[in-house]
Design a protein around this motif. Structure first.
Motif, mmCIF file in Angstrom:
data_model
loop_
_atom_site.group_PDB
_atom_site.id
_atom_site.type_symbol
_atom_site.label_atom_id
_atom_site.label_comp_id
_atom_site.label_asym_id
_atom_site.label_seq_id
_atom_site.Cartn_x
_atom_site.Cartn_y
_atom_site.Cartn_z
ATOM 1 N N MET A 280 17.917 -5.489 -9.980
ATOM 2 C CA MET A 280 16.950 -4.399 -10.021
ATOM 3 C C MET A 280 17.619 -3.096 -10.454
ATOM 4 S SD MET A 280 14.635 -5.097 -6.637
ATOM 5 C CE MET A 280 13.186 -6.189 -6.728
ATOM 6 N N MET A 330 13.417 -12.105 -7.574
ATOM 7 C CA MET A 330 13.006 -10.736 -7.819
ATOM 8 C C MET A 330 11.892 -10.723 -8.866
ATOM 9 S SD MET A 330 16.650 -8.733 -8.000
ATOM 10 C CE MET A 330 17.645 -8.456 -6.531
ATOM 11 N N TRP A 335 8.606 -4.824 -10.770
ATOM 12 C CA TRP A 335 9.540 -3.774 -10.364
ATOM 13 C C TRP A 335 9.775 -2.759 -11.492
ATOM 14 C CZ3 TRP A 335 11.722 -1.603 -6.311
ATOM 15 C CH2 TRP A 335 12.905 -0.870 -6.465
ATOM 16 N N GLU A 336 9.920 -3.274 -12.699
ATOM 17 C CA GLU A 336 10.262 -2.397 -13.819
ATOM 18 C C GLU A 336 9.081 -1.566 -14.312
ATOM 19 O OE1 GLU A 336 11.989 -5.288 -16.402
ATOM 20 O OE2 GLU A 336 13.779 -5.502 -15.139
ATOM 21 N N GLN A 343 10.893 3.637 -7.616
ATOM 22 C CA GLN A 343 11.884 2.654 -7.189
ATOM 23 C C GLN A 343 12.775 3.222 -6.084
ATOM 24 O OE1 GLN A 343 13.990 1.537 -10.746
ATOM 25 N NE2 GLN A 343 12.317 0.258 -11.530
ATOM 26 N N LEU A 448 9.945 -3.116 -0.099
ATOM 27 C CA LEU A 448 10.514 -3.983 -1.131
ATOM 28 C C LEU A 448 9.858 -5.367 -1.163
ATOM 29 C CD1 LEU A 448 12.767 -4.200 -3.302
ATOM 30 C CD2 LEU A 448 14.301 -5.006 -1.485
ATOM 31 N N PHE A 451 8.003 -6.976 -4.090
ATOM 32 C CA PHE A 451 8.733 -7.188 -5.341
ATOM 33 C C PHE A 451 9.747 -8.328 -5.241
ATOM 34 C CE2 PHE A 451 7.521 -2.705 -5.061
ATOM 35 C CZ PHE A 451 6.741 -2.594 -6.209
#
Length: 479
Positions: A280, A330, A335-336, A343, A448, A451
């Motif tokens: 990540m 992940m 996430w991105e 983040q 978290l 994700f």
């Protein structure tokens, strides 16, 4: 993925120069040890001093010494066009196995971790660039006798390979021209092992199965197992060589249940030693327990005087530890899509340097996190559900675990989604007070969690290191 810091134990020692053209431009920097390195009293694996490079003065040149000399000649000539490197590679491909150790060119290949130590290698050893996790089930009809013979074979093979020597039988020559490369091989026993071998009375209470967690989506075929082996090295071929040797040694006594491959940043890839990043992009491991802390051994290792009446652990687990192994996927595409600021809010730390969000512009990764600090609007700088807040030992009754993970990437599916994440491995003297306590807290509201996905799991009892002339687990299997 708890917010803890990687421990370096200083167990790697240089062993001279390795012949070959691939490192001709410059030797890789020595794997740095820091103030976090444990003292001998904290269970550090002792180092060995450098040994002289083999040469004519030491007697007739063996094939391995010829190979080393060829590499040194190539280095002196500047290996123009790579011809010398090709010649050295060609020579190694036709060489037969030798009992003689290789003297690698760079410190990266020269690192050696000792096998016969108080605590098994691969626990406080610095993160390695390549890793393999593999679980075995005993074959039908195999019991205590076969298990003892297998652990004896495995221990001998691990000792040899970690010293940069070939396996005793049928070595594949995969690592023929490489040094030890900080290879470690670690062995553990799963819950099911004890029923299979008639040793139920010796099964530790701490090895009771982990509870179910709401975030679990576990593949049972890739979880648990009778026996567990962790392999790590700073060279991929050295690591695979060990994996292949361990698999071959299993013979008809055990079969592979599951196997996973992982990686980390290579030592020397950064300008200075630093905490690793995960896939990540986050600095991952800032608050790992350190061997310099007075209660490190108490948190991570079973007491040397272990007995069911005092610690709840059988005597054969003295100086051992418990490993929780989780394959954590992940969800990188999701996430991105977050901004860097978002983040950082999920984690509670800056992405650039790992500093806590409460620390201000001059904060560093080691700046203490202020959980009560707010911004001008009264909002907590470290959000209430931030991963770094929830995993803090002082938020979990002092619960701590030594994290020593590998990242993984097992391809991209037809939709372009990467199968990638973390092979989470954590060590503790008591998994109920360590991993289970923290994971239950994460289950109740970690930012978290949306994700990541826990896809496989295992818990293994890892006995203390084997003494000279003994094998890992001998106290259990012959006690």
């Amino acid at each position: 993925m708890a917010d803890q810091d990687l421990v370096e134990d200083g167990s790697v020692a240089p062993r001279g120069a390795r012949g070959g053209a691939d490192h001709a431009a410059s030797a890789a920097p020595t794997r740095a040890t820091t103030h976090d390195s444990p003292s001998p009293s904290a269970g550090a694996e002792p180092t060995r001093g450098a040994e002289p490079s083999p040469g004519l003065a030491n007697g007739p040149l063996s094939r391995r010494r010829v190979l080393g000399t060829a590499g040194a000649t190539g280095l002196a000539l500047g290996v123009a066009g790579g011809a010398a490197g090709y010649a050295a590679g060609s020579a190694s491909s036709s060489s037969s196995s030798s009992s003689e150790k290789v003297t690698p060119l760079s410190s990266l290949g020269a690192g050696e971790v000792r096998f016969h130590v108080k605590h098994q290698p691969g626990i406080t050893t610095p993160l390695q660039a390549r890793g393999h996790l593999v679980a075995f089930d005993l074959a039908a009809g195999a019991g205590r006798k076969e298990a003892a013979a297998l652990l004896r074979r495995w221990s001998d093979t691990a000792r040899r390979l970690m010293a940069g020597e070939p396996a005793a039988q049928d070595d594949t020559d995969i690592a023929l021209d490489a040094g030890p490369s900080s290879l470690t091989v670690t062995f553990g026993f799963g819950h099911s092992f004890f029923a299979r071998t008639g040793l139920e009375k010796q099964r530790p209470e701490s090895l009771d199965p982990l509870p179910d967690f709401s975030s679990d989506q576990l593949d049972r075929t890739r979880s648990n197992g009778d026996l567990w082996v962790q392999i790590g090295a700073d060279d991929a071929l050295v690591a695979f060589h060990a994996l292949r040797a361990i698999q071959k040694d299993a013979g008809g006594a055990a079969r592979v249940r599951w196997q996973m491959n992982g990686f980390n940043r290579s030592p020397g890839a950064t300008a200075h030693p630093m905490t690793a990043r995960n896939l990540m992009g986050q600095v991952d491991g800032t608050r790992n327990p350190k061997p310099t802390e007075s209660d490190f051994d108490e948190r991570i290792f079973v007491p040397e005087s272990a007995s069911p009446s005092t610690s709840g652990d059988p005597a054969w687990m003295a100086n051992g530890s418990y490993a929780v192994v989780r394959r954590i996927r992940m969800l990188l595409d999701d996430w991105e899509q977050l901004s860097v600021k978002e983040q950082e809010g999920v984690i509670g730390r800056r992405k650039s340097d790992g500093a806590p969000l409460s620390g201000g512009t001059k904060a560093t990764e080691t700046t203490a996190m202020d959980l009560e600090k707010t911004d001008a609007q009264g909002n907590l700088l470290v959000p209430i559900n931030a991963h770094a807040r929830i995993t803090r030992p002082d938020q979990n009754g002092g619960a701590a675990m030594l994290r020593r993970p590998f990242s993984f990437h097992d391809g991209i599916d037809a939709k372009g989604v990467p199968d990638a994440g973390l092979l989470f491995v954590c060590w503790q003297a008591d998994p109920l007070r360590g991993f289970v306590t923290v994971q239950r807290k994460l289950d109740r509201g970690d930012a978290l969690s949306k994700f990541i996905r826990h896809e496989s799991s295992g818990l293994f009892a890892v006995p203390g290191g084997a003494a000279e002339g003994e094998y890992v687990g001998q106290g259990l299997l012959e006690g």
